[in-house]
Design a protein around this motif. Structure first.
Motif, mmCIF file in Angstrom:
data_model
loop_
_atom_site.group_PDB
_atom_site.id
_atom_site.type_symbol
_atom_site.label_atom_id
_atom_site.label_comp_id
_atom_site.label_asym_id
_atom_site.label_seq_id
_atom_site.Cartn_x
_atom_site.Cartn_y
_atom_site.Cartn_z
ATOM 1 N N GLU A 91 0.846 -1.207 0.000
ATOM 2 C CA GLU A 91 0.000 0.000 0.000
ATOM 3 C C GLU A 91 0.879 1.255 0.000
ATOM 4 O O GLU A 91 0.637 2.206 -0.749
ATOM 5 N N LYS A 92 1.895 1.229 0.847
ATOM 6 C CA LYS A 92 2.786 2.400 0.954
ATOM 7 C C LYS A 92 3.553 2.618 -0.349
ATOM 8 O O LYS A 92 3.685 3.750 -0.812
ATOM 9 N N HIS A 93 4.059 1.512 -0.905
ATOM 10 C CA HIS A 93 4.770 1.625 -2.185
ATOM 11 C C HIS A 93 3.851 2.199 -3.255
ATOM 12 O O HIS A 93 4.234 3.099 -4.003
ATOM 13 N N ALA A 94 2.633 1.666 -3.324
ATOM 14 C CA ALA A 94 1.701 2.077 -4.376
ATOM 15 C C ALA A 94 1.354 3.568 -4.243
ATOM 16 O O ALA A 94 1.307 4.290 -5.251
ATOM 17 N N THR A 95 1.139 4.013 -3.005
ATOM 18 C CA THR A 95 0.832 5.429 -2.779
ATOM 19 C C THR A 95 2.003 6.307 -3.215
ATOM 20 O O THR A 95 1.829 7.327 -3.897
ATOM 21 N N LEU A 96 3.190 5.878 -2.833
ATOM 22 C CA LEU A 96 4.397 6.629 -3.172
ATOM 23 C C LEU A 96 4.584 6.714 -4.692
ATOM 24 O O LEU A 96 4.875 7.783 -5.243
ATOM 25 N N VAL A 97 4.405 5.589 -5.352
ATOM 26 C CA VAL A 97 4.568 5.539 -6.807
ATOM 27 C C VAL A 97 3.525 6.431 -7.491
ATOM 28 O O VAL A 97 3.844 7.179 -8.421
ATOM 29 N N ASN A 98 2.293 6.382 -6.989
ATOM 30 C CA ASN A 98 1.239 7.247 -7.546
ATOM 31 C C ASN A 98 1.574 8.717 -7.366
ATOM 32 O O ASN A 98 1.430 9.516 -8.295
ATOM 33 N N ASP A 99 1.983 9.074 -6.148
ATOM 34 C CA ASP A 99 2.336 10.467 -5.869
ATOM 35 C C ASP A 99 3.487 10.919 -6.768
ATOM 36 O O ASP A 99 3.469 12.023 -7.318
ATOM 37 N N ALA A 100 4.494 10.061 -6.876
ATOM 38 C CA ALA A 100 5.672 10.404 -7.678
ATOM 39 C C ALA A 100 5.279 10.594 -9.137
ATOM 40 O O ALA A 100 5.686 11.571 -9.782
ATOM 41 N N TYR A 101 4.460 9.679 -9.640
ATOM 42 C CA TYR A 101 4.047 9.741 -11.043
ATOM 43 C C TYR A 101 3.266 11.019 -11.324
ATOM 44 O O TYR A 101 3.567 11.759 -12.258
ATOM 45 N N LYS A 102 2.257 11.303 -10.466
ATOM 46 C CA LYS A 102 1.413 12.489 -10.671
ATOM 47 C C LYS A 102 2.240 13.770 -10.564
ATOM 48 O O LYS A 102 2.066 14.699 -11.342
ATOM 49 N N THR A 103 3.135 13.789 -9.578
ATOM 50 C CA THR A 103 3.948 14.992 -9.359
ATOM 51 C C THR A 103 4.847 15.268 -10.559
ATOM 52 O O THR A 103 4.974 16.417 -10.999
#
Ligand SMILES: [Zn+2]
Length: 215
Positions: free
Chosen positions: A118-130
């Motif tokens: 969950e933490k990895h997925a959130t981080l990856v999503n945030d990084a991608y969107k940013t």
């Protein structure tokens, strides 16, 4: 963050990313995360994974490791730390990481690994969107270089730029055909490219100086 009116105008130009407002601060609390500073695997106590690279899994027991919160988004997404990014490459990388850490793949695994995924997925999503949206990418890049832009900061818009936007809005309102819409779209794209190139240039020049706070 910037004023609503400016945001609306920037949205017209595709420069305002969705979800930037209210994004949580980028500060890392890695030190407080158990196991993050330890190179050992949380599961088997093995030597764990190298800090750099894509070793999300323990080479010995294959357990998913916690995300490295000290890693910046550019490194995570395998992009050069610059304003100009290859968005196709960014998208590929996003999909590649999704295939590694998406919570769907951990439904049969331990609770610890579920939490980590969950933490990895959130981080990856945030990084991608940013990194995908030029504005949030630029702000993030500034932040990495120690330049903070305070919430609520507004900027006087260039008058000529405002006029151009108003003209385009008028054209949009009057556009009767698909051809007219296409023409407007190409004008907007050209302008967007010009602006992006300017920002890119400013970053290249500014980041070579000791301080970028003046531009
Ligand atoms: Zn292990």
């Amino acid at each position: 963050m910037w004023g609503g009116r400016t945001g609306a105008l920037l949205r017209v130009w595709g420069l305002w990313p969705a979800g930037v407002r209210g994004r949580r601060p980028l500060g890392c609390n890695a030190a407080s995360l158990a196991g993050n500073n330890s190179p050992q695997c949380w599961n088997c106590g093995g030597p764990g994974v190298p800090k750099r690279g894509d070793g999300f899994f323990c080479p010995q027991c294959r357990a998913l490791q916690p995300p490295d919160l000290t890693r910046d988004y550019f490194s995570l997404m395998d992009c050069n730390r610059a304003f100009a990014v290859d968005t196709a490459k960014l998208q590929n990388r996003y999909q590649q990481l999704q295939r590694l850490v998406h919570p769907d793949f951990f439904s049969q695994r331990s609770q610890t690994e579920k939490d980590f995924s969950e933490k990895h997925a959130t981080l990856v999503n945030d990084a991608y969107k940013t990194l995908l949206a030029p504005l949030s990418r630029g702000l993030y890049l500034l932040k990495l270089h120690g330049v903070e832009i305070a919430e609520g900061t507004d900027y006087a818009m260039d008058q000529q730029f405002l006029m151009e936007i108003m003209e385009i809005n008028e054209k949009l309102a009057e556009a009767q055909s698909e051809a007219a819409m296409k023409e407007i779209e190409s004008i907007v794209r050209a302008k967007q490219k010009e602006l992006s190139d300017n920002v890119s240039k400013a970053f290249e020049q500014g980041l070579a100086e000791p301080s970028v706070a003046t531009w």
